[in-house]
Scaffold this motif. Structure first.
Motif, mmCIF file in Angstrom:
data_model
loop_
_atom_site.group_PDB
_atom_site.id
_atom_site.type_symbol
_atom_site.label_atom_id
_atom_site.label_comp_id
_atom_site.label_asym_id
_atom_site.label_seq_id
_atom_site.Cartn_x
_atom_site.Cartn_y
_atom_site.Cartn_z
ATOM 1 N N LEU A 1 0.862 -1.184 0.000
ATOM 2 C CA LEU A 1 0.000 0.000 0.000
ATOM 3 C C LEU A 1 0.896 1.231 0.000
ATOM 4 N N ILE A 2 0.535 2.223 -0.806
ATOM 5 C CA ILE A 2 1.304 3.464 -0.882
ATOM 6 C C ILE A 2 0.399 4.612 -0.473
ATOM 7 N N ASP B 1 2.262 15.931 5.000
ATOM 8 C CA ASP B 1 3.650 16.105 5.431
ATOM 9 C C ASP B 1 4.614 16.122 4.248
ATOM 10 N N ARG B 2 4.051 16.063 3.002
ATOM 11 C CA ARG B 2 4.785 16.240 1.746
ATOM 12 C C ARG B 2 5.698 15.068 1.403
ATOM 13 N N SER B 3 5.348 13.889 1.896
ATOM 14 C CA SER B 3 6.125 12.692 1.597
ATOM 15 C C SER B 3 5.178 11.555 1.259
ATOM 16 N N PHE B 4 5.733 10.471 0.702
ATOM 17 C CA PHE B 4 4.944 9.261 0.509
ATOM 18 C C PHE B 4 5.614 8.107 1.231
ATOM 19 N N LYS B 5 4.802 7.132 1.609
ATOM 20 C CA LYS B 5 5.302 5.959 2.319
ATOM 21 C C LYS B 5 4.777 4.701 1.637
ATOM 22 N N VAL B 6 5.580 3.670 1.661
ATOM 23 C CA VAL B 6 5.226 2.362 1.115
ATOM 24 C C VAL B 6 5.119 1.391 2.275
ATOM 25 N N TRP B 7 3.967 0.712 2.364
ATOM 26 C CA TRP B 7 3.680 -0.159 3.507
ATOM 27 C C TRP B 7 3.466 -1.607 3.063
ATOM 28 N N GLY C 1 1.782 -4.854 8.584
ATOM 29 C CA GLY C 1 1.657 -3.590 9.297
ATOM 30 C C GLY C 1 2.981 -2.870 9.455
ATOM 31 N N SER C 2 3.899 -3.073 8.485
ATOM 32 C CA SER C 2 5.242 -2.505 8.605
ATOM 33 C C SER C 2 5.513 -1.519 7.476
ATOM 34 N N LEU C 3 6.456 -0.627 7.725
ATOM 35 C CA LEU C 3 6.862 0.376 6.754
ATOM 36 C C LEU C 3 7.996 -0.179 5.900
ATOM 37 N N ILE C 4 7.838 -0.094 4.570
ATOM 38 C CA ILE C 4 8.861 -0.584 3.643
ATOM 39 C C ILE C 4 9.780 0.544 3.206
ATOM 40 N N TYR C 5 9.211 1.706 2.898
ATOM 41 C CA TYR C 5 10.005 2.822 2.382
ATOM 42 C C TYR C 5 9.372 4.129 2.815
ATOM 43 N N ASN C 6 10.217 5.086 3.168
ATOM 44 C CA ASN C 6 9.770 6.421 3.558
ATOM 45 C C ASN C 6 10.516 7.434 2.717
ATOM 46 N N SER C 7 9.796 8.193 1.899
ATOM 47 C CA SER C 7 10.440 9.143 1.004
ATOM 48 C C SER C 7 10.863 10.399 1.751
ATOM 49 N N PRO C 8 11.812 11.156 1.209
ATOM 50 C CA PRO C 8 12.104 12.471 1.780
ATOM 51 C C PRO C 8 10.972 13.454 1.474
ATOM 52 N N VAL C 9 11.037 14.635 2.051
ATOM 53 C CA VAL C 9 10.047 15.680 1.755
ATOM 54 C C VAL C 9 10.216 16.098 0.296
ATOM 55 N N LEU C 10 9.125 16.090 -0.457
ATOM 56 C CA LEU C 10 9.192 16.331 -1.889
ATOM 57 C C LEU C 10 8.927 17.771 -2.280
ATOM 58 N N ALA C 11 8.065 18.472 -1.534
ATOM 59 C CA ALA C 11 7.624 19.788 -1.992
ATOM 60 C C ALA C 11 7.403 20.704 -0.807
ATOM 61 N N ALA C 12 7.064 21.955 -1.140
ATOM 62 C CA ALA C 12 6.756 22.936 -0.099
ATOM 63 C C ALA C 12 5.275 22.950 0.241
ATOM 64 N N SER C 13 4.474 22.199 -0.487
ATOM 65 C CA SER C 13 3.030 22.154 -0.254
ATOM 66 C C SER C 13 2.576 20.702 -0.131
ATOM 67 N N PRO C 14 1.384 20.471 0.425
ATOM 68 C CA PRO C 14 0.924 19.093 0.659
ATOM 69 C C PRO C 14 0.747 18.297 -0.623
ATOM 70 N N LEU C 15 1.004 17.006 -0.542
ATOM 71 C CA LEU C 15 0.687 16.083 -1.625
ATOM 72 C C LEU C 15 -0.795 15.751 -1.546
ATOM 73 N N LEU C 16 -1.484 15.848 -2.693
ATOM 74 C CA LEU C 16 -2.944 15.711 -2.694
ATOM 75 C C LEU C 16 -3.442 14.445 -3.375
ATOM 76 N N SER C 17 -2.716 13.927 -4.332
ATOM 77 C CA SER C 17 -3.253 12.837 -5.157
ATOM 78 C C SER C 17 -2.180 11.793 -5.418
ATOM 79 N N LEU C 18 -2.648 10.628 -5.850
ATOM 80 C CA LEU C 18 -1.761 9.477 -6.013
ATOM 81 C C LEU C 18 -2.325 8.553 -7.078
ATOM 82 N N LEU C 19 -1.435 8.018 -7.920
ATOM 83 C CA LEU C 19 -1.833 7.033 -8.928
ATOM 84 C C LEU C 19 -0.703 6.030 -9.104
#
Length: 747
Positions: free
Chosen positions: A180-181, A186-192, A197-215
């Motif tokens: 699950l992604i 917080d301007r990052s994405f996470k891969v679970w 119930g564990s975290l696989i990957y945690n991205s750095p902060v990508l932008a100065a504004s919130p991330l709104l959408s995902l595909l």
């Protein structure tokens, strides 16, 4: 609900068939920021706050189904992934309810009130819902966490916590089980791993504004996410790529360049379009800076045959993206990372919503159209739009060239060949660190020539065994080497301002053009028109030279050049800019010469007519240091269309694939680090791959149908400066900045 109405367009000649407002409803409560939902035959949206409306986009009467059960305003809606039964889930502060549309319609026909299944009560406002691929679980994004609800037991099976801000979107990955992604404010994405119930990957902060959408694009194995300021990120989901960022796109800048291209091609279209007043919001003028917050993302299925009709060359594997924003809908090409079309709501006089607060869009396979549902940013209106992407692309297409260019007009057929990815042999061209600046195989694939910074041209056996032939005489670094078609001659150009032709068999100089012959050092030189001419660039000019080499033996004059040369034509670059690279076909007769200028332009010369045939401005963000054509070889046969492709590369700006018939970038290859030193590129003889050097001591190989590299070849000890495919066998040679040659062969 109002009757469907056809919306007129202000773009000349494209009225009526682009977008139709299928329905319009007025809600008692404003819902500017909610998750809307679209499926192949339905769309769903909150109505009057706590009611869920489901509208059948393809039913005989487009009937409306109203589902009641929530006491608080609905904030998120999502459809299931299975067709039977078709499920829909809605969430508010009080409940998360799952509905079966077939059961709800049966209950309505029986005169009963539709009833759903309460899954659970969330612990806060829900911003997003997402079904698992098999509809057995629902991801509920509430606050800083994601709750996984089991649709059968109706209980929470997993809680994923780790985001530092509200989770705005989540999606399940089909190819990677139990993955699950999610994206967040917080301007990052996470891969679970949602099963563990564990975290696989945690991205750095990508932008100065919130991330709104995902595909998640399962076809290209890519993750696409967008933020509130109109920036789009694309990440690779391929195994061992470690969620590498493929590219970052600023939609505002892309919109500006898109408008500039349209204005250049049709000066009368854009001003009238941009000055159009809005029918419902007269205070919004064309002078305001338009922002493109990425509210929603969806795959865009373009009709077959649309590419030739609209002047585009979409490959079979190229995919496009619908981007829903507050100002309009955009079609984004995932192959070349360019906008293909833009639909501004304000450009259609009778559209009821000019600025959207929420948006959902889907491509329908039944009639090759798209359906979009919008809520108003500043009001309580909700509208459904039917968009015809073919009409939109036709309306905004670039005009066709007066004369279509083609490198090879005859029809041929492609051939399959394995990729050389296994290291075979490595050697050093000299003692110590000596940069290899260029390499090229002979036409028969038996020998490999290279030019070095130590003023030498060397010829190795293609297997990199034995003692190389050394050609001395230059007083500067060798910029380029080129084989004649028959393999008898080797041409070399150097920073010392000379151009030399060598007899490979006798290992002696056959022709030398001195420093006074050219105004500036020769940057690129090659044999042309099946060895009839020498083609070169010097300063701002492209020169065509005829030459003659006396092959008679004379031991008394053995060490004196026996050739003569005279200029045939000189063609200056537009704007008198310095030529940085050129390319032309020598294996068969072609009258086109491709050049690149210091001002980042590409120019195509027609030597048959003796003039410039086409000019492409702003090809890269930096000057192009190499043009490479897909020339094939005498050992393979390609489709005739593939010979019209060529690639360009610039430091810090990746590789771009072009087509001489359309003069547009068809695909971009990014992912190899190249920020300082000009690294070379090459096409495979089969036309299926593009190889390039990189600064991380690897060579990268891309498939023509994908923007993500398929192989990363290791074993180098420094920056890979040059690459070359063997024309006769699946082999790849690489050269490095410290003077190493390495050969890769097929498995």
């Amino acid at each position: 609900m109002e009757e469907p109405q056809e919306i007129s367009s202000t773009d000349g000649g494209c009225v009526g068939d682009i977008v139709i407002e299928k329905f319009l409803v007025e809600s008692k409560m404003s819902t500017p920021h909610v998750q809307l939902a679209c499926s192949m035959q339905h769309c769903a949206f909150p109505f009057h706050g706590n009611e869920l409306c489901v509208w059948n986009t393809e039913g005989p009467s487009q009937q409306l189904l109203v589902l009641r059960g929530h006491h608080q305003p609905i904030s998120a809606v999502a459809f299931g992934n299975t067709a039977t039964p078709l499920l829909i889930c809605s969430a508010s502060l009080d409940y998360v309810i799952m509905w079966s549309l077939d059961e709800c319609r049966e209950q309505v026909l029986e005169g009963l009130s539709p009833r759903g299944t309460v899954l659970d009560a969330p612990l806060g406002k829900v911003l997003c819902l997402s079904f698992s691929p098999d509809d057995r679980a629902v991801a509920v994004c509430t606050g800083n966490k994601i709750l996984l609800l089991d649709t059968e037991s109706r209980a929470i099976c997993t809680a994923l916590e780790g985001h530092q801000g509200p989770v705005t979107a989540a999606a399940f990955c089909v190819r990677q089980a139990h993955t699950l992604i999610s994206v967040s404010e917080d301007r990052s994405f996470k891969v679970w791993d949602h099963r563990m119930g564990s975290l696989i990957y945690n991205s750095p902060v990508l932008a100065a504004s919130p991330l709104l959408s995902l595909l998640i694009n399962e076809g290209s194995e890519q993750l696409v996410t967008g933020c509130a300021e109109g920036q789009l990120w694309i990440f690779s989901l391929v195994d061992r790529h470690h969620y590498r960022c493929v590219t970052c796109v600023d939609l505002r800048k892309k919109r500006e360049s898109f408008s500039a291209r349209r204005l250049e091609s049709n000066p009368s279209s854009l001003p009238a379009e941009s000055q159009l007043p809005s029918a419902n919001e007269p205070g919004i003028g064309g002078e305001m800076e338009v922002m493109f917050p990425v509210l929603s993302l969806a795959l865009c299925d373009l009709p077959l045959g649309l590419s030739s009709e609209c002047g585009h060359v979409f490959s079979e594997t190229a995919s496009c993206l619908w981007i829903g924003s507050s100002a309009g809908l955009l079609i984004f090409n995932l192959a070349n990372f360019e906008l293909e079309a833009v639909l501004h709501y304000k450009d259609f006089r009778n559209l009821s919503i000019q600025v959207a607060g929420s948006c959902a869009v889907i491509s329908k396979t039944s009639d090759e159209k798209a359906f979009c549902v919008l809520t108003s940013m500043f009001g309580s209106r909700i509208a459904g739009l039917e968009v015809n992407p073919a009409a939109l692309l036709r309306c905004q297409r670039r005009p066709a060239l007066g004369t279509q260019l083609s490198v090879l007009p005859r029809k041929e057929y492609p051939v399959q060949s394995p990729l050389p990815a296994r290291p075979s042999r490595q050697l050093a061209v000299a003692e110590g660190r000596v940069a290899v600046r260029c390499i090229q195989f002979s036409a028969d694939g038996r020998r490999l020539a290279c030019g070095s910074a130590s003023h030498l041209a060397l010829v190795f056996d293609a297997t990199l065994t034995g003692t190389p032939a050394v050609f001395t005489g230059h007083d500067g670094a060798v910029n380029s080497v080129c084989w004649s078609h028959d393999g008898r001659w080797l041409l070399s150009a150097s920073q010392d301002g000379t151009l030399r032709v060598w007899s490979v068999r006798r290992m002696e100089l056959a022709l030398c053009l001195g420093k006074g012959t050219f105004p500036k050092p020769v940057q690129a030189a090659q044999f042309y028109y099946i060895d009839t001419f020498i083609l070169l660039s010097s300063g701002p000019e492209v020169q065509l030279l005829s030459y003659h080499i006396d092959t008679c033996k004379d031991d008394m004059r053995r060490y004196k050049p026996k050739g003569t040369c005279r200029p045939v034509v000189r063609l200056p670059m537009t704007g008198a800019v310095e030529v940085t690279s050129l390319s032309a076909v020598n294996d068969f007769y072609s009258y086109l010469v491709l050049t690149a200028g210091r001002n980042r332009t590409l120019e195509i010369f027609d030597l048959n007519a003796g003039r410039s045939a086409a000019l492409i401005g702003g090809a890269h963000s930096r000057p192009v240091h190499q043009i490479c054509q897909n020339k094939g070889s005498s050992f393979t046969t390609q489709s005739s269309q593939l010979y019209n492709l060529f690639a360009t590369t610039a430091v810090g700006d990746g590789i771009r694939l072009w087509d001489v018939r359309t003069l547009r970038c068809e695909r971009r290859f990014e992912g190899h680090p190249n920020r300082c030193y000009p690294c070379g590129i090459a096409f495979s003889p089969c036309g299926r791959y593009v190889a390039c050097g990189a600064e991380d001591r690897h060579a990268y190989v891309y498939e023509m149908g994908s923007s993500t590299f398929c192989h990363r070849l290791s074993g180098h000890t420094d920056t890979v400066t040059g690459v070359a495919f063997s024309p006769s066998a699946p082999q790849l040679a690489t050269a490095t900045l410290d003077g190493q040659l390495q050969l890769f062969v097929a498995e």
